[in-house]
Design a protein around this motif. Structure first.
Motif, PDB file in Angstrom:
ATOM      1  N   ILE A   7     -37.973 -89.564   3.158  1.00 14.25           N
ATOM      2  CA  ILE A   7     -38.312 -91.119   3.566  1.00 14.25           C
ATOM      3  C   ILE A   7     -38.892 -90.356   4.366  1.00 14.25           C
ATOM      4  O   ILE A   7     -39.749 -91.607   5.410  1.00 14.25           O
ATOM      5  N   GLY A   8     -39.952 -89.459   4.774  1.00 15.79           N
ATOM      6  CA  GLY A   8     -40.514 -88.655   5.338  1.00 15.79           C
ATOM      7  C   GLY A   8     -40.272 -88.547   6.856  1.00 15.79           C
ATOM      8  O   GLY A   8     -41.071 -88.346   7.915  1.00 15.79           O
ATOM      9  N   GLU A   9     -38.696 -88.357   7.273  1.00 15.49           N
ATOM     10  CA  GLU A   9     -38.827 -87.942   8.404  1.00 15.49           C
ATOM     11  C   GLU A   9     -37.925 -86.412   8.471  1.00 15.49           C
ATOM     12  O   GLU A   9     -37.711 -85.036   7.736  1.00 15.49           O
ATOM     13  N   SER A  10     -38.216 -85.881   9.822  1.00 18.46           N
ATOM     14  CA  SER A  10     -36.512 -84.688  10.353  1.00 18.46           C
ATOM     15  C   SER A  10     -36.079 -84.439   9.808  1.00 18.46           C
ATOM     16  O   SER A  10     -34.738 -84.669  10.765  1.00 18.46           O
ATOM     17  N   TRP A  11     -35.088 -83.404   8.746  1.00 18.65           N
ATOM     18  CA  TRP A  11     -33.856 -83.316   8.856  1.00 18.65           C
ATOM     19  C   TRP A  11     -33.740 -82.646   9.840  1.00 18.65           C
ATOM     20  O   TRP A  11     -32.103 -82.447  11.054  1.00 18.65           O
ATOM     21  N   GLU A  12     -34.877 -81.600  10.332  1.00 13.05           N
ATOM     22  CA  GLU A  12     -33.831 -80.726  11.533  1.00 13.05           C
ATOM     23  C   GLU A  12     -33.873 -81.109  12.706  1.00 13.05           C
ATOM     24  O   GLU A  12     -33.447 -80.699  13.553  1.00 13.05           O
ATOM     25  N   GLN A  13     -34.571 -82.420  12.868  1.00 13.95           N
ATOM     26  CA  GLN A  13     -34.684 -83.231  13.596  1.00 13.95           C
ATOM     27  C   GLN A  13     -33.372 -83.322  14.146  1.00 13.95           C
ATOM     28  O   GLN A  13     -32.632 -83.547  15.868  1.00 13.95           O
ATOM     29  N   PHE A  14     -32.572 -84.525  13.490  1.00 18.76           N
ATOM     30  CA  PHE A  14     -31.335 -85.522  13.751  1.00 18.76           C
ATOM     31  C   PHE A  14     -31.217 -84.545  13.619  1.00 18.76           C
ATOM     32  O   PHE A  14     -29.362 -84.343  14.485  1.00 18.76           O
ATOM     33  N   LYS A  15     -30.430 -83.373  12.743  1.00 16.22           N
ATOM     34  CA  LYS A  15     -29.848 -81.891  12.725  1.00 16.22           C
ATOM     35  C   LYS A  15     -29.876 -81.888  14.051  1.00 16.22           C
ATOM     36  O   LYS A  15     -28.565 -81.151  14.619  1.00 16.22           O
ATOM     37  N   SER A  16     -30.617 -81.061  15.275  1.00 18.01           N
ATOM     38  CA  SER A  16     -30.731 -80.479  16.463  1.00 18.01           C
ATOM     39  C   SER A  16     -30.777 -81.815  16.886  1.00 18.01           C
ATOM     40  O   SER A  16     -29.990 -81.389  18.421  1.00 18.01           O
ATOM     41  N   GLU A  17     -30.764 -83.132  17.552  1.00 18.04           N
ATOM     42  CA  GLU A  17     -30.195 -83.590  18.095  1.00 18.04           C
ATOM     43  C   GLU A  17     -28.945 -84.847  17.985  1.00 18.04           C
ATOM     44  O   GLU A  17     -28.452 -85.140  19.322  1.00 18.04           O
ATOM     45  N   PHE A  18     -28.483 -84.502  17.176  1.00 21.33           N
ATOM     46  CA  PHE A  18     -27.192 -85.120  16.853  1.00 21.33           C
ATOM     47  C   PHE A  18     -26.326 -83.980  15.554  1.00 21.33           C
ATOM     48  O   PHE A  18     -24.707 -83.786  16.651  1.00 21.33           O
TER      49      PHE A  18
END
Length: 123
Positions: free
Chosen positions: A94-105
């Motif tokens: 969906i064009g989102e960053s898994w790494e960002q979600f992973k680091s933020e949550f």
């Protein structure tokens, strides 16, 4: 994890709620025997307004480290996903960053919630 993120943790019976600025989750211990456990959790990504659920097997290893086995069932509520999809593949699709979600949550969630599941009563 950035320390200025609000975090809330609640434990009731065999369910653990975890919440920060990025997402909230409800994790239920489905079964536990010795150093293995099966959990089901529902996560609401507040930024993207996505809700997903999955079941995951865990193993408590020497030194208190928790190993997470590959996800068996992954469901995004309200969206169709392909067979053998993962959270990482879904976010990327969906064009989102898994790494960002992973680091933020997800990283903080895993470090805090997974060990707690092994302290709950055997199911």
């Amino acid at each position: 994890m950035n320390n200025n993120f609000y975090r809330h943790l609640s434990i009731q019976s065999n369910t653990v709620s975890f919440d920060n600025e990025r997402a909230m989750s409800y994790t239920t211990l489905l079964k536990k025997k010795g150093n293995t456990a099966l959990k089901k959790f529902i996560v609401i990504d507040k930024k993207l307004d996505i809700t997903f659920s999955l079941e995951m097997s865990l193993e408590l290893r020497e030194g208190g480290n928790v190993y997470m086995y590959p996800v068996e069932k992954f469901t995004v509520l309200g969206n169709s996903i392909g067979e053998n999809n993962t959270m990482k593949k879904y976010y990327e699709s969906i064009g989102e960053s898994w790494e960002q979600f992973k680091s933020e949550f997800f990283t903080e969630y895993s470090k805090i919630v997974n060990p707690i599941l092994f302290q709950l009563e055997d199911k």
